[in-house]
Scaffold this active site. Structure first.
Site, PDB file in Angstrom:
ATOM      1  CB  THR A 285      37.573  33.122  36.499  1.00 14.29           C
ATOM      2  OG1 THR A 285      36.668  33.112  35.402  1.00 14.29           O
ATOM      3  CG2 THR A 285      38.976  33.378  35.975  1.00 14.29           C
ATOM      4  CG  PHE A 287      41.643  35.680  38.989  1.00 12.09           C
ATOM      5  CD1 PHE A 287      41.894  36.563  37.957  1.00 12.09           C
ATOM      6  CD2 PHE A 287      40.332  35.304  39.236  1.00 12.09           C
ATOM      7  CE1 PHE A 287      40.864  37.066  37.176  1.00 12.09           C
ATOM      8  CE2 PHE A 287      39.292  35.801  38.466  1.00 12.09           C
ATOM      9  CZ  PHE A 287      39.558  36.683  37.437  1.00 12.09           C
TER      10      PHE A 287
END
Length: 409
Positions: A285, A287
């Site tokens: 992921t 960010f």
């Protein structure tokens, strides 16, 4: 005020010679008290000698009071307005200190004083991303992404951590919309390896579970693995992964499992029924780190720049925009289209077909270059000629930390 007796006058003269009665008028209450004491004793027969002695002792006490009250004259004068006593003032030591330029200056890139807002509860992957970006920060949980933005805007936090895309689940569209709605700046990025676990209460067994709860992205990332485990259970979405673990633990749900991190299991006292249940081990992921002020772009390390733009003529200008980067050898790492909220429909008149309706789009683009580089500046200058709206979301260092599939958060 009653007339002063000779003895009273003598004592007053003594006090004045000692410099203790510079202001007589504000102290008339003290003098009246001495006079009333004298007249009261004079009314009693046979008490002249005792009364005079008592009166002289009283004058000595009153004189000492005059000395002590001289020290508080300024406070008394301040608290008296138009002859009336006001409320007591707050002690000076308890007053709030005024802000200085140090308080208003941007916080350092790294350090223990940074307050970083994230969406979720302790144990969320966003908290892990905040810890990776700022190892000694104070992580501040928020129940919604919108609240994390507002925490930075209202100076409650110094930074916010926001997930924008996942290697399996794709873009998190809600957060792209929030990037445009708010005026925060991207000052960095973090790529975090996501390691999902199936959690349940101690003593619970997989075959007895009737549902599994987690964030929609986590459920999508573990879809095939849950099927392989033989879990014919309902999948229910909640706000975040760690929140799912907290919900199971708080409500003591023996028939409900949660998909979250191993840290969430430790925090909420849950058992790990299955470890590493993501469908792909390369589950990452990305960010972005947000702040109130942008950072100064540099050229001494790889930088990335994020922009958003739109055009009145729709998608026909997209090729020209992309060519502005291609001709300058600038690599694009991300392009995302989102419907234009303020103008979602565009009408196109055509004599042969009639009136056609098309969606109006905003385009989000990430490219590998710093705004300190002339080629990036020239590219954006050309893009601005083709677009009706252009905004730089941030120019920031790329996350260059080595990555490999990991079983840790």
């Amino acid at each position: 005020m009653q007339a002063l007796s000779p003895a009273t006058g003598t004592n007053l003269q003594v006090l004045m010679r000692r410099g203790k009665m510079n202001k007589v008028a504000p102290r008339q209450m003290i003098i009246r008290s001495a006079s009333r004491f004298d007249s009261a004793n004079a009314a009693s027969p046979g008490s002249a000698t005792g009364s005079r002695a008592d009166w002289q002792a009283s004058c000595a006490i009153l004189a000492s009071k005059v000395v002590s009250q001289q020290d508080t004259e300024k406070t008394d004068e301040i608290t008296a307005v138009n002859g009336h006593r006001t409320l007591d003032l707050v002690p000076v030591d308890n007053l709030p200190k005024p802000l200085t330029i140090t308080d208003l200056s941007p916080a350092p890139m790294h350090g223990s004083t940074l307050r970083v807002a994230y969406q979720g509860v302790p144990g969320a992957y966003s908290e892990a991303a905040a810890g990776k970006a700022y190892p000694k920060c104070e992580a501040i949980p928020c129940d919604q992404f919108e609240v994390a933005f507002q925490a930075v805007e209202l100076w409650i936090a110094d930074r916010a951590v926001l997930p924008v895309e996942n290697s399996l689940g794709g873009s998190i569209h809600r957060n792209y919309d929030l990037l445009l709605r708010h005026r925060l700046h991207i000052v960095g990025e973090v790529q975090l390896a996501v390691h999902h676990c199936l959690l349940a209460l101690p003593g619970a067994r997989k075959e007895y579970l009737t549902r599994v709860i987690s964030h929609p992205q986590a459920l999508a990332q573990c879809e095939h693995t849950l099927t392989k485990l033989g879990l014919n259970v309902a999948r229910e979405a909640v706000d975040d992964t760690a929140g799912a673990a907290e919900f199971v633990a708080t409500n003591k749900l023996l028939d409900t499992g949660a998909i979250a991190s191993a840290r969430a299991a430790e925090l909420y006292g849950l058992s790990i029924l299955a470890d590493g249940i993501q469908d792909d081990s390369s589950n990452v992921t990305r960010f972005v780190l947000l702040a109130r002020e942008p950072i100064i772009p540099r050229t001494d390390r790889p930088f990335k720049t994020s922009i958003v733009f739109a055009h009145d003529k729709g998608t026909s200008v997209l090729f020209k925009v992309l060519s502005s980067f291609a001709f300058r050898n600038i690599s694009l790492t991300k392009i995302e289209s989102r419907p234009h909220r303020n103008r979602p429909i565009r009408l196109v008149n055509d004599k042969n077909v009639g009136t056609a309706k098309h969606f109006e789009y905003l385009f989000y683009v990430d490219f590998e270059a710093s705004m300190a580089e002339p080629r990036a500046q020239n590219a954006l200058a050309e893009v601005q000629e083709f677009t009706s709206f252009l905004r730089v979301l941030g120019s920031y260092p790329m996350d260059m930390t080595p990555w490999s599939p990991s079983r840790e958060d």
